[in-house]
Design a protein around this motif. Structure first.
Motif, mmCIF file in Angstrom:
data_model
loop_
_atom_site.group_PDB
_atom_site.id
_atom_site.type_symbol
_atom_site.label_atom_id
_atom_site.label_comp_id
_atom_site.label_asym_id
_atom_site.label_seq_id
_atom_site.Cartn_x
_atom_site.Cartn_y
_atom_site.Cartn_z
ATOM 1 N N TYR A 74 5.730 -14.532 9.793
ATOM 2 C CA TYR A 74 6.062 -13.246 9.179
ATOM 3 C C TYR A 74 5.927 -12.156 10.221
ATOM 4 C CZ TYR A 74 1.000 -13.748 8.107
ATOM 5 O OH TYR A 74 -0.344 -14.000 8.157
ATOM 6 N N SER A 76 7.708 -7.906 11.362
ATOM 7 C CA SER A 76 8.687 -6.834 11.187
ATOM 8 C C SER A 76 9.844 -6.977 12.153
ATOM 9 C CB SER A 76 8.023 -5.464 11.380
ATOM 10 O OG SER A 76 7.606 -5.293 12.722
ATOM 11 N N PRO A 99 9.907 -7.734 6.371
ATOM 12 C CA PRO A 99 9.998 -6.640 5.408
ATOM 13 C C PRO A 99 11.428 -6.126 5.310
ATOM 14 C CG PRO A 99 8.957 -5.885 7.438
ATOM 15 C CD PRO A 99 9.098 -7.372 7.554
ATOM 16 N N TYR A 120 11.089 -9.322 2.098
ATOM 17 C CA TYR A 120 10.153 -8.942 1.041
ATOM 18 C C TYR A 120 9.982 -7.427 1.030
ATOM 19 C CZ TYR A 120 6.365 -8.116 4.426
ATOM 20 O OH TYR A 120 5.592 -7.615 5.452
ATOM 21 N N ASP A 121 9.489 -6.897 -0.084
ATOM 22 C CA ASP A 121 9.376 -5.454 -0.278
ATOM 23 C C ASP A 121 8.001 -4.971 0.198
ATOM 24 O OD1 ASP A 121 9.560 -2.837 -1.047
ATOM 25 O OD2 ASP A 121 9.661 -3.230 -3.204
ATOM 26 N N ARG A 122 7.894 -4.654 1.500
ATOM 27 C CA ARG A 122 6.632 -4.162 2.046
ATOM 28 C C ARG A 122 6.249 -2.822 1.425
ATOM 29 N NH1 ARG A 122 6.169 -3.368 8.479
ATOM 30 N NH2 ARG A 122 8.078 -2.167 8.119
ATOM 31 N N ASP A 127 2.973 -8.838 -1.114
ATOM 32 C CA ASP A 127 1.993 -9.386 -0.174
ATOM 33 C C ASP A 127 2.639 -10.466 0.693
ATOM 34 O OD1 ASP A 127 -0.106 -10.542 1.178
ATOM 35 O OD2 ASP A 127 -1.407 -10.715 -0.577
ATOM 36 N N ARG A 128 2.843 -10.159 1.978
ATOM 37 C CA ARG A 128 3.508 -11.123 2.849
ATOM 38 C C ARG A 128 2.663 -12.375 3.045
ATOM 39 N NH1 ARG A 128 3.153 -8.809 9.095
ATOM 40 N NH2 ARG A 128 0.915 -9.141 9.375
ATOM 41 N N SER A 230 3.244 1.093 5.796
ATOM 42 C CA SER A 230 4.595 1.419 6.224
ATOM 43 C C SER A 230 4.720 2.933 6.278
ATOM 44 C CB SER A 230 5.640 0.826 5.266
ATOM 45 O OG SER A 230 5.513 1.402 3.976
ATOM 46 N N ASP A 235 7.235 0.720 13.796
ATOM 47 C CA ASP A 235 7.137 -0.428 12.900
ATOM 48 C C ASP A 235 6.554 -1.664 13.571
ATOM 49 O OD1 ASP A 235 9.714 -2.417 13.579
ATOM 50 O OD2 ASP A 235 10.031 -0.339 14.141
ATOM 51 N N THR A 239 0.056 -2.756 11.149
ATOM 52 C CA THR A 239 -0.664 -3.864 10.512
ATOM 53 C C THR A 239 -1.754 -3.285 9.623
ATOM 54 O OG1 THR A 239 -2.105 -4.011 12.448
ATOM 55 C CG2 THR A 239 -0.214 -5.491 12.385
#
Length: 325
Positions: A74, A76, A99, A120-122, A127-128, A230, A235, A239
């Motif tokens: 995972y 960005s 994300p 996924y929707d950060r 939750d990644r 975010s 980006d 973290t």
């Protein structure tokens, strides 16, 4: 946990695979900073960032059975591309969880390297870690974490071996090494490498304002988290908190953290292009920004800054140049 022997082993596996990136300088930058500034240009690494080192180190260390099942990561974008490129070269299937608000360039590049990208929707709070865990369990994939992974840290640490050699060749054997810092994989890896070499160079993490969890953690002695995950142009280094593996290394070996503004990062991007002829992204520019604009927090007659990545969307890069060039 990673150690110097693992970094040396990773360097052997990376030999002929990773680029030995140059250490650049400019008298114009020296004048702004008030001291010598050496810039380690990891933006010129394969896939546009230092993350190729950790991706290759981790994939190349897998057993044949693990490679056959495939890997998941995972990210960005920069770790995503590093793992995807390493997996493709080793004939390993890769699933990358990214994300949805990651720069489109990084998403497109990861897909172009042959990886399956799952968004996924950060910003919405997905939750990644949970999504990645479920995907890994369902498909039998080996998870390669972006920073809290010993082989990844070892791979990033190979940058430190090069820094020590290149800096010494330019007459710099002591001073601060400023590292763009997210979870601390590169920062801790470089610190371990320099310790193993007996170097007098000292690592300092650099972060964007509002996402300075490492600086606050080092100041307090306990892991701190960011209020948000975010909302910054930096980006690549956003973290939630320093890693469980990386923080003890940071705490033992690193100096105090430095924070810079987004405007300072953008200014550093423009100056790097004008004076060094390199392209760096905002998250990859914060170390140079600290070297140029926060000299009162730096010790020594020379400073080394990592330009960690160059994967920036064209519109954002154009904005940096139009504002500061």
């Amino acid at each position: 946990m990673s150690n110097f022997a693992m970094i040396q082993a990773a360097a052997a596996r990376l030999d002929g695979q990773a680029r030995v990136t140059p250490m650049l300088s400019s008298p114009f930058l020296d004048e702004i900073a008030g001291r010598r500034v050496l810039v380690k240009a990891e933006c010129l690494q394969h896939t546009g960032s230092f993350k190729f080192r950790g991706g290759w180190a981790a994939v190349s260390a897998l057993s044949p059975a693990e490679r056959a099942r495939g890997v998941i990561a995972y990210s960005s974008g920069n770790h995503a591309q590093g793992v995807a490129a390493a997996a493709k070269a080793h004939g390993v299937a890769a699933v990358i969880l990214m994300p949805a608000d990651a720069p489109q360039l990084k998403i497109d590049n990861t897909r172009a390297l042959g990886a399956e990208v799952v968004l996924y929707d950060r910003a919405g709070g997905e939750d990644r870690d949970a999504i990645g865990h479920d995907l890994a369990q369902d498909r039998g994939l080996t998870l390669i974490k972006p920073y809290d992974e010993p082989e990844v840290i070892a791979g990033q640490g190979t940058t430190g071996l090069e820094i020590a050699e290149q800096a010494a060749a330019q007459g710099v054997t002591s001073g601060d090494v400023l590292v763009c810092c997210g979870g601390g994989g590169l920062t801790s890896g470089i610190a371990l490498a320099l310790e193993g070499l007996g170097s007098d160079l000292r690592v300092r993490p650099v972060e964007p304002k509002g996402f300075d969890d490492v600086a606050r953690s080092l100041a307090s002695g306990e892991i701190q988290t960011n209020a948000q995950i975010s909302g910054s142009i930096c980006d690549a280094i956003l973290t939630p908190a320093p890693g469980a593996l990386t923080f003890p290394v940071l705490q033992r070996l690193c100096g105090a953290g430095i924070t810079v503004s987004e405007d300072e990062a953008m200014h550093a991007m423009a100056l790097a292009f004008l004076r060094l002829k390199i392209v760096i992204e905002p998250g990859g520019a914060v170390a140079l920004a600290a070297a140029l604009f926060h000299g009162d927090k730096i010790e020594g007659n020379a400073v080394i800054a990592l330009a960690t990545g160059g994967n920036v969307d064209a519109a954002l890069f154009q904005r940096a140049l139009s504002t500061y060039a």
